[in-house]
Design an enzyme around this catalytic site. Structure first.
Site, PDB file in Angstrom:
ATOM      1  N   GLU A   1       0.808  -1.224   0.000  1.00 48.88           N
ATOM      2  CA  GLU A   1       0.000   0.000   0.000  1.00 48.88           C
ATOM      3  C   GLU A   1       0.843   1.277   0.000  1.00 48.88           C
ATOM      4  OE1 GLU A   1      -3.768  -1.693   2.564  1.00 48.88           O
ATOM      5  OE2 GLU A   1      -2.018  -1.011   3.682  1.00 48.88           O
TER       6      GLU A   1
HETATM    7  C1  TNX Z   1      -4.257  -3.918   4.859  1.00 57.68           C
HETATM    8  S1  TNX Z   1      -3.131  -6.028   3.273  1.00 57.68           S
HETATM    9  C2  TNX Z   1      -2.969  -3.773   5.304  1.00 57.68           C
HETATM   10  C3  TNX Z   1      -2.731  -3.263   6.655  1.00 57.68           C
HETATM   11  C4  TNX Z   1      -4.021  -3.058   7.410  1.00 57.68           C
HETATM   12  C5  TNX Z   1      -4.971  -4.181   7.071  1.00 57.68           C
HETATM   13  C6  TNX Z   1      -6.245  -4.179   7.846  1.00 57.68           C
HETATM   14  C7  TNX Z   1      -1.809  -5.298   3.868  1.00 57.68           C
HETATM   15  C8  TNX Z   1      -0.544  -5.914   3.510  1.00 57.68           C
HETATM   16  N1  TNX Z   1      -1.874  -4.184   4.613  1.00 57.68           N
HETATM   17  O1  TNX Z   1      -1.985  -2.089   6.627  1.00 57.68           O
HETATM   18  O2  TNX Z   1      -3.741  -3.029   8.761  1.00 57.68           O
HETATM   19  O3  TNX Z   1      -5.282  -4.095   5.717  1.00 57.68           O
HETATM   20  O4  TNX Z   1      -6.993  -5.348   7.581  1.00 57.68           O
END
Ligand code: TNX
Length: 505
Positions: free
Chosen positions: A310
């Site tokens: 992300e």
């Molecule tokens: C996505 S999927 C994230 C996290 C969040 C989470 C909450 C991923 C690798 N990163 O930063 O905490 O969703 O479900």
């Protein structure tokens, strides 16, 4: 006789007499199995109140008379490296004359002790002694895992968990034959590991948590205490420092890590995707060399996780350039880099970099390609499909904790129903290192909530990671789950009593 995860083979003769553990029962171990022997004896002492002495005897000095010292059946542990088929294999033989646990290595012996405890009354998991008939039905179990990597992730960045809390969690993982604990040590809301030479990472960066809690961090000695406790229980710690996004805590601590040279405000919300290290600044790489170098020195396990998810505030071309550079920087420490699957956007990762998949069981466009990119570059993958494996998704019948973004809520049945080789086309058994269930902690501020979200769904990842592939059999899994949850009750785990299962206690 209900075992979870389901073993490869379990043979019993219903007419055979059971083993009964008595006040005079001894544990006899070869020197190589001394750690699992000590842990078994400690657990049995606590729950039975018996003395359970441990005798360490080399295998070749052990006569058959040891099996029945003083007329009382004994528990013997040893290692036989010829035991097949893999590392972590074991054979457990329970008879009225005694219990024999043989592992292909110390981990295998430990798993044999966990299976034995599932065969004994649930009170064997209790933190205090009670009076019981400590009986285990006669059986021979031959067992070994399907995947080498069977993990759970704990996000200690959104909310901090103490060393003692993490150690309790490690015991729970070990009871299900899980063997990796991935610690998410940094994020926008907190930096949780002391790094020499960068005091404000913890001075400023550790002082926050989601919702404004007080935060916290591990000193190097704390981290070592976690690593050592885990190692005794055959669990490898996989530390993650998440870069280049999810870095607001570091960006608040050190202005020079920001592209504009201005420190960010500390953050306690739950948005994702707004922070980025300065990609084109050498200061960033001096910082990362220090951080990953110290982390490698503190970590005996083979993996360092560098996040990479992300990174929405990092321009795409910069992201790809960064992925190559930071994966090489981690590889230069001698460790294998692990990254969330977005890093597969780079075709120039350090060879062998492991990819961790977090998209869905039915992948959205683009994600499969990014995961296959790791395999093309000589790496293997860890499967954590968010709509099945994420432990922080709400339950269908309870919205008191957890999120829903990954097609949630997520039932216990759905958490158990996925097959790792069926998720991403072109990524098969040989490419998959294993599976992992992450617990993100935006909504998890205490151990009770943690255990509520983790249990019972952690049993699903344990079974998928350990047991041989077989057509999904929800009724069979559900019934074994109900049985082993009696041990959870005895040990005081605040598990979610999902209406999908007929709980027995
Ligand atoms: C996505 S999927 C994230 C996290 C969040 C989470 C909450 C991923 C690798 N990163 O930063 O905490 O969703 O479900």
């Amino acid at each position: 006789m209900s075992l979870l995860p389901r073993p490869r083979s379990q043979r019993s003769d219903p007419s055979a007499e059971p083993f009964v553990l008595e006040s005079g029962t001894r544990v006899i171990t070869s020197p190589e199995a001394a750690t699992p022997a000590r842990l078994l004896a400690e657990a049995l002492r606590t729950s039975t109140g018996y003395a359970i002495p441990v005798d360490t005897v080399a295998a070749d000095e052990r006569g058959a008379d040891h099996l029945a010292t003083g007329g009382c059946p004994a528990i013997t542990l040893s290692i036989d490296e010829r035991l097949t088929p893999t590392p972590e294999a074991y054979r457990l033989t329970v008879t009225a004359e005694g219990v024999d646990l043989v592992g292909s290595d110390a981990a295998g012996v430990l798993y044999a002790t966990q299976t034995l405890r599932q065969l004994l009354p649930p009170a064997t998991w209790a933190p205090q002694a009670s009076a019981q008939v400590w009986e285990a039905a006669a059986v021979v179990v031959d067992d070994a895992p399907r995947f080498a990597y069977r993990g759970v992730m704990l996000d200690v960045a959104r909310h901090f968990f103490t060393v003692a809390q993490v150690q309790r969690f490690i015991d729970q993982l070990a009871s299900l034959k899980l063997n990796h604990l991935h610690l998410h040590l940094s994020d926008d809301q907190g930096w949780r590991l002391e790094i020499a030479g960068w005091p404000e990472l913890t001075g400023i960066g550790a002082a926050t948590a989601v919702g404004g809690g007080e935060g916290g961090f591990y000193t190097a000695a704390d981290y070592r205490a976690i690593v050592d406790y885990a190692a005794d229980r055959a669990i490898t710690i996989v530390p993650e420092i998440d870069v280049p996004g999810h870095t607001n805590a570091a960006l608040a601590a050190y202005p020079e890590l920001n592209a504009d040279g201005v420190a960010r405000e500390p953050y306690t919300g739950t948005e994702v995707g707004f922070s980025s290290l300065a990609i084109r600044s050498e200061t960033t790489y001096a910082f990362l060399e220090d951080v990953f170098g110290q982390l490698a020195a503190l970590t005996p396990g083979p993996y360092l996780h560098l996040g990479g998810d992300e990174a929405l505030a990092t321009p795409e071309a910069d992201f790809r350039w960064f992925a190559r550079r930071v994966s090489e920087l981690v590889a230069a420490t001698g460790k294998t880099a692990v990254a969330w699957h977005e890093f597969g956007a780079s075709g120039e990762l350090a060879p062998g970099t492991v990819g961790q998949y977090w998209n869905y069981v039915a992948p959205e466009p683009g994600h499969s390609e990014q995961l296959r990119s790791f395999v093309r570059q000589g790496g293997r993958v860890i499967m954590s499909p968010a709509d099945a494996a994420y432990l922080d998704m709400q339950y269908p019948d309870d919205d008191s904790a957890g999120l829903t973004w990954a097609d949630g809520p997520t039932s216990v049945e759905r958490s158990a129903a996925w097959e790792p080789t069926d998720v991403v086309a072109g990524v098969g058994e040989e490419d998959i290192l294993g599976v992992e269930a992450p617990l993100w902690t935006e909504t998890v501020g205490d151990v009770e909530t943690l255990e509520f979200l983790v249990f019972p769904r952690i049993a699903s990842v344990a079974e998928i990671g350990w047991s041989e592939r077989r057509a999904a059999d929800w009724p069979d899994f559900r019934d074994r789950l109900a049985e082993i949850a009696r041990g959870w009750s005895a040990s005081g785990i605040a598990f979610h009593r999902s209406p999908e299962v007929d709980w027995l206690s």
